[in-house]
Design a protein around this motif. Structure first.
Motif, mmCIF file in Angstrom:
data_model
loop_
_atom_site.group_PDB
_atom_site.id
_atom_site.type_symbol
_atom_site.label_atom_id
_atom_site.label_comp_id
_atom_site.label_asym_id
_atom_site.label_seq_id
_atom_site.Cartn_x
_atom_site.Cartn_y
_atom_site.Cartn_z
ATOM 1 N N ARG A 182 -4.244 -7.607 -8.091
ATOM 2 C CA ARG A 182 -3.144 -7.677 -9.066
ATOM 3 C C ARG A 182 -2.236 -6.445 -8.940
ATOM 4 N NH1 ARG A 182 -2.403 -11.664 -12.214
ATOM 5 N NH2 ARG A 182 -4.077 -13.085 -12.840
ATOM 6 N N ARG A 183 -2.824 -5.324 -8.638
ATOM 7 C CA ARG A 183 -2.004 -4.137 -8.415
ATOM 8 C C ARG A 183 -1.076 -4.349 -7.219
ATOM 9 N NH1 ARG A 183 -5.006 0.601 -5.926
ATOM 10 N NH2 ARG A 183 -4.016 -0.215 -4.056
ATOM 11 N N HIS A 184 -1.585 -5.000 -6.180
ATOM 12 C CA HIS A 184 -0.756 -5.280 -5.007
ATOM 13 C C HIS A 184 0.413 -6.200 -5.361
ATOM 14 C CE1 HIS A 184 -3.071 -3.112 -2.127
ATOM 15 N NE2 HIS A 184 -4.164 -3.820 -2.310
ATOM 16 N N SER A 235 3.132 6.022 -2.904
ATOM 17 C CA SER A 235 4.323 6.812 -3.207
ATOM 18 C C SER A 235 4.496 7.085 -4.691
ATOM 19 C CB SER A 235 5.570 6.103 -2.675
ATOM 20 O OG SER A 235 5.585 6.084 -1.270
ATOM 21 N N TYR A 236 4.207 6.072 -5.528
ATOM 22 C CA TYR A 236 4.547 6.253 -6.946
ATOM 23 C C TYR A 236 3.444 5.867 -7.921
ATOM 24 C CZ TYR A 236 5.835 1.231 -6.487
ATOM 25 O OH TYR A 236 5.835 -0.123 -6.232
ATOM 26 N N GLY A 237 2.272 5.532 -7.419
ATOM 27 C CA GLY A 237 1.207 5.084 -8.309
ATOM 28 C C GLY A 237 0.847 6.082 -9.386
ATOM 29 N N HIS A 297 0.838 -1.209 0.000
ATOM 30 C CA HIS A 297 0.000 0.000 0.000
ATOM 31 C C HIS A 297 0.867 1.251 0.000
ATOM 32 C CE1 HIS A 297 -3.918 -1.983 0.736
ATOM 33 N NE2 HIS A 297 -3.235 -2.836 1.488
ATOM 34 N N ARG A 298 1.912 1.279 0.838
ATOM 35 C CA ARG A 298 2.785 2.451 0.919
ATOM 36 C C ARG A 298 3.495 2.700 -0.407
ATOM 37 N NH1 ARG A 298 4.072 -0.060 5.800
ATOM 38 N NH2 ARG A 298 6.152 -0.681 5.056
ATOM 39 N N ASN A 299 3.921 1.616 -1.047
ATOM 40 C CA ASN A 299 4.574 1.760 -2.350
ATOM 41 C C ASN A 299 3.637 2.417 -3.358
ATOM 42 O OD1 ASN A 299 7.043 0.663 -1.588
ATOM 43 N ND2 ASN A 299 6.545 -1.400 -2.294
#
Length: 352
Positions: free
Chosen positions: A298-300, A283-285, A278-280
């Motif tokens: 799938r995003r996870h 940060s950059y999504g 989630h933090r990732n």
């Protein structure tokens, strides 16, 4: 004479608030902390902090560079020997990712005194030594402290020729992208903490996370290999984004081509993900483009933190199949071509 105090066995992972490379600071937080902290210019410092590369590189003379890195984290598994092996393998990987060959390591150890038995700590150190032995290097020293959570890792020194340095900024438009290991370690570690990871999946995770990325030193001698980075705590999207930004290109990743550990997709679909995932994404999504109908699980997987993950390699597309065959024959059966680089401005696109 008083009898020695007996310390009851305890799950290592229960003593840590996170595990493995999932403990990394979120990419956005790290960027904020490092903003404006660039080192003064040194002509011999070929690689520093400017692009979030895997290790520092200092050129000693026209034939030799020193590659230096440090990496440590909290337990991702409960077996102390496995934990030591994984942490050491992960730290050594940074040298390989720069095209270097490790020459020695120093141990970094923090242990909560009174909570972990001495024989457990000894087993952690033995595991780290086993990984270093496999890499052909000694643990030549180190430092230890009393810490509230168990921490282990290494500072690693390596060498390479200046022409063999490979950065995360070397990808060129038209390059093919190769990934050397399967993804899903963070998912597996989360399942392990929940005690729902199968024995077969645990064995698969240990085999992957203790596999040295030594192929990086071999690939760096090939002029058709333009850029290398290892995929760790920021996931395939995050480390791909670092390569895209640093190289001034866009990366197109094929969802169908990405290699997964055998139970990763099923576990993610059932809801087993890490907080770091989630933090990732937070940060950059915004700098990535995903299929509009991509389910959240799938995003996870794409942002899943990898502990001791594989190498992301950018190479000449005409030589990619030959290079991939070399990687697989060197002992990386999960290696796949996963996409390509295009003209762009530093984004990552995922296509179904």
């Amino acid at each position: 004479m008083n009898a020695p105090v007996s310390i009851p066995p305890v799950r290592l992972t229960s003593l840590a608030h996170g595990g493995g490379c999932g403990c990394k600071l979120a990419p956005a937080v790290l960027q904020e902390l490092l903003a404006g902290a660039a080192a003064p210019p040194f002509a011999q410092l070929l690689v520093g902090t400017e692009t979030g590369d895997d290790a520092a590189v200092w050129q000693v003379d026209e034939n030799t560079c020193i590659v230096a890195t440090t990496d440590f984290f909290m337990p991702v598994v409960d077996d102390p020997h496995d934990f030591g092996r994984i942490a050491a393998t992960n730290a050594i990987s940074d040298v390989y990712a720069m095209g270097g060959r490790p020459v020695m390591a120093l141990a970094i150890l923090g242990m909560p005194l009174g909570k972990i038995a001495p024989e457990t700590v000894r087993s952690i150190l033995d595991g780290g030594r086993a990984a270093c032995t496999a890499a052909g290097i000694p643990i030549a020293g180190g430092h230890s402290i009393d810490a509230p959570e168990p921490i282990y890792g290494l500072a690693v020194i390596g060498t390479c020729r200046p022409q063999d340095v490979r950065r995360n900024t070397g990808a060129r438009p038209g390059d093919a992208l190769i990934l050397t290991k399967g993804l899903g370690v963070g998912i597996y570690s989360a399942a392990f903490k929940k005690e729902i990871l199968s024995e077969a999946a645990y064995a698969e995770m240990i085999a992957s996370t203790t596999l040295l990325n030594s192929i990086g030193a071999e690939l760096a001698r090939d002029p058709d290999v333009h850029g290398i980075t290892d995929v760790t705590g920021f996931g395939i999207l995050g480390h791909g984004l670092e390569m895209a930004r640093g190289s001034g290109v866009d990366l197109d990743l094929s969802l169908a081509a990405l290699p997964w550990l055998s139970e990763a997709e099923a576990l993610a679909e059932a809801g087993t993900v890490t907080g770091a995932s989630h933090r990732n994404w937070d940060s950059y999504g915004a700098e990535t483009d995903l299929p509009s109908d991509l389910p959240a699980w799938r995003r996870h997987l794409l942002t899943d933190p990898q502990t001791s993950g594989g190498l992301l390699v950018a190479c000449d597309a005409a030589k990619a199949d030959e290079i991939l065959a070399r990687v697989r024959s060197a002992g990386y059966p999960a290696a796949r071509r996963i996409g390509f680089a295009t003209e762009g401005s530093g984004r990552v696109r995922v296509v179904a």
